[in-house]
Design a protein around this motif. Structure first.
Motif, PDB file in Angstrom:
ATOM      1  N   UNK A  23       0.676  -1.089   0.059  1.00 10.57           N
ATOM      2  CA  UNK A  23      -0.021   0.127   0.128  1.00 10.57           C
ATOM      3  C   UNK A  23       0.852   1.375   0.047  1.00 10.57           C
ATOM      4  N   UNK A  24       0.494   2.239  -0.715  1.00  7.72           N
ATOM      5  CA  UNK A  24       1.443   3.528  -0.840  1.00  7.72           C
ATOM      6  C   UNK A  24       1.456   4.344   0.373  1.00  7.72           C
ATOM      7  N   UNK A  25       2.362   4.611   0.922  1.00  9.44           N
ATOM      8  CA  UNK A  25       2.682   5.431   2.057  1.00  9.44           C
ATOM      9  C   UNK A  25       3.403   6.671   1.740  1.00  9.44           C
ATOM     10  N   UNK A  26       2.669   7.763   2.033  1.00  9.28           N
ATOM     11  CA  UNK A  26       3.379   9.200   1.750  1.00  9.28           C
ATOM     12  C   UNK A  26       2.955  10.081   2.827  1.00  9.28           C
ATOM     13  N   UNK A  27       3.980  11.191   3.035  1.00 10.68           N
ATOM     14  CA  UNK A  27       3.471  12.047   3.899  1.00 10.68           C
ATOM     15  C   UNK A  27       3.194  13.554   2.937  1.00 10.68           C
ATOM     16  N   UNK A  28       1.997  14.120   3.262  1.00 10.31           N
ATOM     17  CA  UNK A  28       1.914  15.415   2.797  1.00 10.31           C
ATOM     18  C   UNK A  28       1.634  16.520   3.814  1.00 10.31           C
ATOM     19  N   UNK A  67      -5.060   3.925  -4.576  1.00  9.88           N
ATOM     20  CA  UNK A  67      -5.302   4.413  -6.060  1.00  9.88           C
ATOM     21  C   UNK A  67      -6.524   3.682  -6.550  1.00  9.88           C
ATOM     22  N   UNK A  68      -7.270   4.386  -7.313  1.00 10.32           N
ATOM     23  CA  UNK A  68      -8.537   3.820  -7.932  1.00 10.32           C
ATOM     24  C   UNK A  68      -7.909   3.414  -9.389  1.00 10.32           C
ATOM     25  N   UNK A 128     -10.904 -14.939   3.251  1.00  9.80           N
ATOM     26  CA  UNK A 128     -10.295 -15.189   1.871  1.00  9.80           C
ATOM     27  C   UNK A 128     -10.855 -14.165   0.943  1.00  9.80           C
ATOM     28  N   UNK A 129     -12.118 -13.814   0.932  1.00 15.48           N
ATOM     29  CA  UNK A 129     -12.475 -12.933  -0.142  1.00 15.48           C
ATOM     30  C   UNK A 129     -11.895 -11.475   0.045  1.00 15.48           C
ATOM     31  N   UNK A 130     -11.665 -10.941   1.310  1.00 17.75           N
ATOM     32  CA  UNK A 130     -11.065  -9.858   1.681  1.00 17.75           C
ATOM     33  C   UNK A 130      -9.817  -9.946   1.261  1.00 17.75           C
ATOM     34  N   UNK A 131      -9.098 -10.898   1.371  1.00 17.84           N
ATOM     35  CA  UNK A 131      -7.544 -11.104   1.125  1.00 17.84           C
ATOM     36  C   UNK A 131      -7.467 -11.068  -0.388  1.00 17.84           C
ATOM     37  N   UNK A 132      -8.297 -11.612  -1.164  1.00 14.99           N
ATOM     38  CA  UNK A 132      -8.196 -11.671  -2.587  1.00 14.99           C
ATOM     39  C   UNK A 132      -8.469 -10.236  -3.160  1.00 14.99           C
ATOM     40  N   UNK A 133      -9.495  -9.491  -2.733  1.00  6.72           N
ATOM     41  CA  UNK A 133      -9.669  -8.066  -3.049  1.00  6.72           C
ATOM     42  C   UNK A 133      -8.477  -7.195  -2.582  1.00  6.72           C
ATOM     43  N   UNK A 134      -7.855  -7.292  -1.606  1.00  8.01           N
ATOM     44  CA  UNK A 134      -6.809  -6.666  -1.265  1.00  8.01           C
ATOM     45  C   UNK A 134      -5.633  -7.033  -2.129  1.00  8.01           C
ATOM     46  N   UNK A 135      -5.400  -8.212  -2.687  1.00  9.82           N
ATOM     47  CA  UNK A 135      -4.501  -8.436  -3.456  1.00  9.82           C
ATOM     48  C   UNK A 135      -4.528  -7.813  -4.955  1.00  9.82           C
ATOM     49  N   UNK A 136      -5.674  -7.740  -5.532  1.00 10.46           N
ATOM     50  CA  UNK A 136      -6.144  -7.295  -6.755  1.00 10.46           C
ATOM     51  C   UNK A 136      -5.990  -5.831  -6.686  1.00 10.46           C
ATOM     52  N   UNK A 137      -6.443  -5.145  -5.680  1.00 13.22           N
ATOM     53  CA  UNK A 137      -6.505  -3.860  -5.460  1.00 13.22           C
ATOM     54  C   UNK A 137      -4.871  -3.060  -5.402  1.00 13.22           C
ATOM     55  N   UNK A 138      -4.083  -4.200  -4.613  1.00 12.85           N
ATOM     56  CA  UNK A 138      -2.706  -3.571  -4.439  1.00 12.85           C
ATOM     57  C   UNK A 138      -1.811  -4.647  -5.237  1.00 12.85           C
TER      58      UNK A 138
END
Length: 522
Positions: A297-302, A311-312, A487-497
């Motif tokens: 997951x992107x980690x930044x400071x603003x 990001x979408x 499992x569904x949440x992990x798969x979703x997380x994998x795809x999104x990141x």
């Protein structure tokens, strides 16, 4: 009060606590107590080598042991790759400026300290102490980058300066063997020292409810001998450093504190974290909405304010093409290399029980397209007819989840050869054909049967954005111990990141799981 509760757990102190790991087995939270599983607590607190030294000395000892072990592993891995390349490539008569073997070896030895310094600057010797549950698989990406850049920079430099004419084939062989030898040497180094009590860290979890239970279960399952979970403390709304330490656990015995869901005022939590940090205790915080975040997951400071970015932006066409090209090439090589093992497995299945060598089943693929998955048969050929009679043996019912998935404990339908194949995941080798065809990927979401897929709704359907994988996050994090919703949440997380580096990391972790073997009776 007696030192042991009704559930057979060791009572250590005074703050509010819940017996997280044993909650599902009937343990009840006890107001005003800290409950720690007796075997783990006794082992952690009675080991003189783990607790006798002050915390700072223990940390220094662990850091030095690990760093020197990894330095030695890197040197051995690089040297092994160099010797193999030297032995396989004979000197060429067309290279008059080529260095002799002795001088080449001397140049190589001079380059090793440079490698070690760059690796040190890249943080490749700091991860074990800095990150909870760090392993070699977390370093695969940086290690491969360092080996690749270092190898070819040296080659280009020698060509430009013209101090030597190093044979191209030898450089290629060194690069290929070093990419395998260095990570393997690190795995070996960690395995040799992980079992030592002095290398373990004592962990106290602060929190309550399902999240605290989940964190403890993950630490106990994946931490091995390197993490000793002393207990789960719920210090209540009045959260201070004093309130989280039980009378039976001295503050000096704690190496790390993991903070999960708590009811305290956020300002008090920040004060607690700063206090613990000032006392030399490493603090890990489980973020809110943790289901959405991954290691990439992107980690930044603003403006001095930290942000975790999701990001979408969809995965680019180039990235999908690169993933597909890697899948195709790796599957093709795997089929050729593993062909003898596949033939032997097919013969064993035929000799063990009547029926087809292969098992075929319709699964849900990317974009909602159905495909036929191919596996080695591990059950009797009439297994589906007996499935209804085995509902009470469903392992997933024991995990307190809905019966979306089915896996029978001590399934009588599994053949003798089938148990061996399942333990080491050899039944999944034919899926390389699915990868070659384009129905699957080496790494991806779990390929669900249609009966399971109908339970996936809403945001969970995004898991179908990528091809299902032979392995994935679910495979390396617990396989049959992962609940359906997780499992569904992990798969979703994998795809999104998704990232290629994450795929490499999961492949390495999968190899470790396969070689270890699954000992459950499925």
């Amino acid at each position: 009060m007696a030192p042991y509760g009704d559930s057979g757990q060791l009572v250590l102190g005074t703050p509010t606590v819940q017996a997280s790991a044993g909650a599902r087995a009937g343990n009840v939270s006890v107001e005003g107590q800290v409950v720690v599983a007796a075997p783990q607590a006794a082992s952690a607190l009675s080991s003189s080598s783990a607790t006798a030294l002050p915390r700072a000395e223990r940390r220094r000892h662990r850091r030095l042991m690990l760093q020197w072990a990894l330095v030695a592993a890197d040197a051995i891995g690089l040297s092994a790759a160099f010797l193999i390349a030297q032995s396989l490539v004979s000197p060429s008569a067309s290279a008059p400026d080529q260095l002799g073997p002795a001088l080449e070896a001397l140049v190589f030895l001079v380059m090793i300290p440079m490698w070690l310094l760059v690796a040190k600057a890249s943080g490749l010797y700091e991860g074990d102490e800095r990150e909870l549950g760090h392993s070699t698989s977390d370093e695969v990406g940086p290690l491969l980058q360092l080996v690749t850049i270092g190898t070819w920079l040296v080659f280009v430099a020698t060509e430009v300066v013209a101090i030597a004419d190093i044979q191209f084939g030898k450089v290629v062989l060194f690069w290929m063997f070093a990419m395998a030898a260095v990570p393997l040497a690190r795995v070996s180094a960690r395995s040799r020292i992980d079992g030592r009590p002095s290398m373990g860290q004592n962990v106290l979890i602060v929190g309550r409810g399902e999240i605290a239970e989940l964190v403890e279960a993950k630490l106990r399952h994946h931490g091995g001998s390197r993490l000793r979970v002393l207990g789960v403390v719920d210090a209540g709304p009045a959260l201070t450093a004093r309130s989280i330490f039980a009378n039976g656990i001295h503050e000096e015995q704690i190496d790390r504190v993991v903070i999960t869901s708590i009811d305290a005022v956020p300002k008090d939590v920040v004060t607690l974290i700063r206090t613990l940090h000032d006392r030399g205790i490493h603090v890990d915080v489980v973020p809110r909405f943790f289901e959405l975040f991954s290691p990439f997951t992107g980690n930044r400071v603003m403006g001095g304010f930290p942000l975790l970015s999701l990001p979408a932006i969809p995965i680019s066409g180039f990235s999908l093409a690169a993933k597909r090209a890697f899948d195709f090439g790796a599957a093709l090589i795997g089929i050729v290399v593993l062909a003898p093992l596949g033939l032997a497995t097919a013969l064993a299945i035929k000799l063990d029980s009547p029926g087809s060598v292969f098992f075929r089943q319709v699964r849900m693929g990317s974009g909602g397209r159905r495909f036929m998955i191919v596996k080695f048969r591990t059950m009797r050929r009439d297994a589906e007819l007996d499935k209804a009679s085995l509902v009470e043996r469903n392992h997933y019912l024991g995990l307190e989840c809905e019966p979306e998935m089915f896996k029978a404990v001590d399934d009588p339908r599994v053949t003798r050869i089938g148990r061996v194949l399942r333990r080491y995941s050899l039944d999944e080798l034919p899926q390389l054909l699915n990868v070659l065809k384009g129905d699957m990927s080496l790494v991806g979401p779990r390929p669900l049967i249609l009966e399971e897929d109908r339970y996936v709704e809403g945001w969970g359907r995004r898991r179908l954005s990528l091809r299902p994988g032979i392995t994935g996050v679910w495979q390396v994090l617990g396989r049959n111990d992962i609940r359906f919703a997780e499992m569904v949440a992990l798969d979703h997380q994998y795809v999104m990141t998704w990232s290629f580096q994450n795929d490499l990391r999961l492949l390495v972790k999968t190899l470790a799981v396969v070689f270890k073997g699954e000992k459950r009776g499925f």
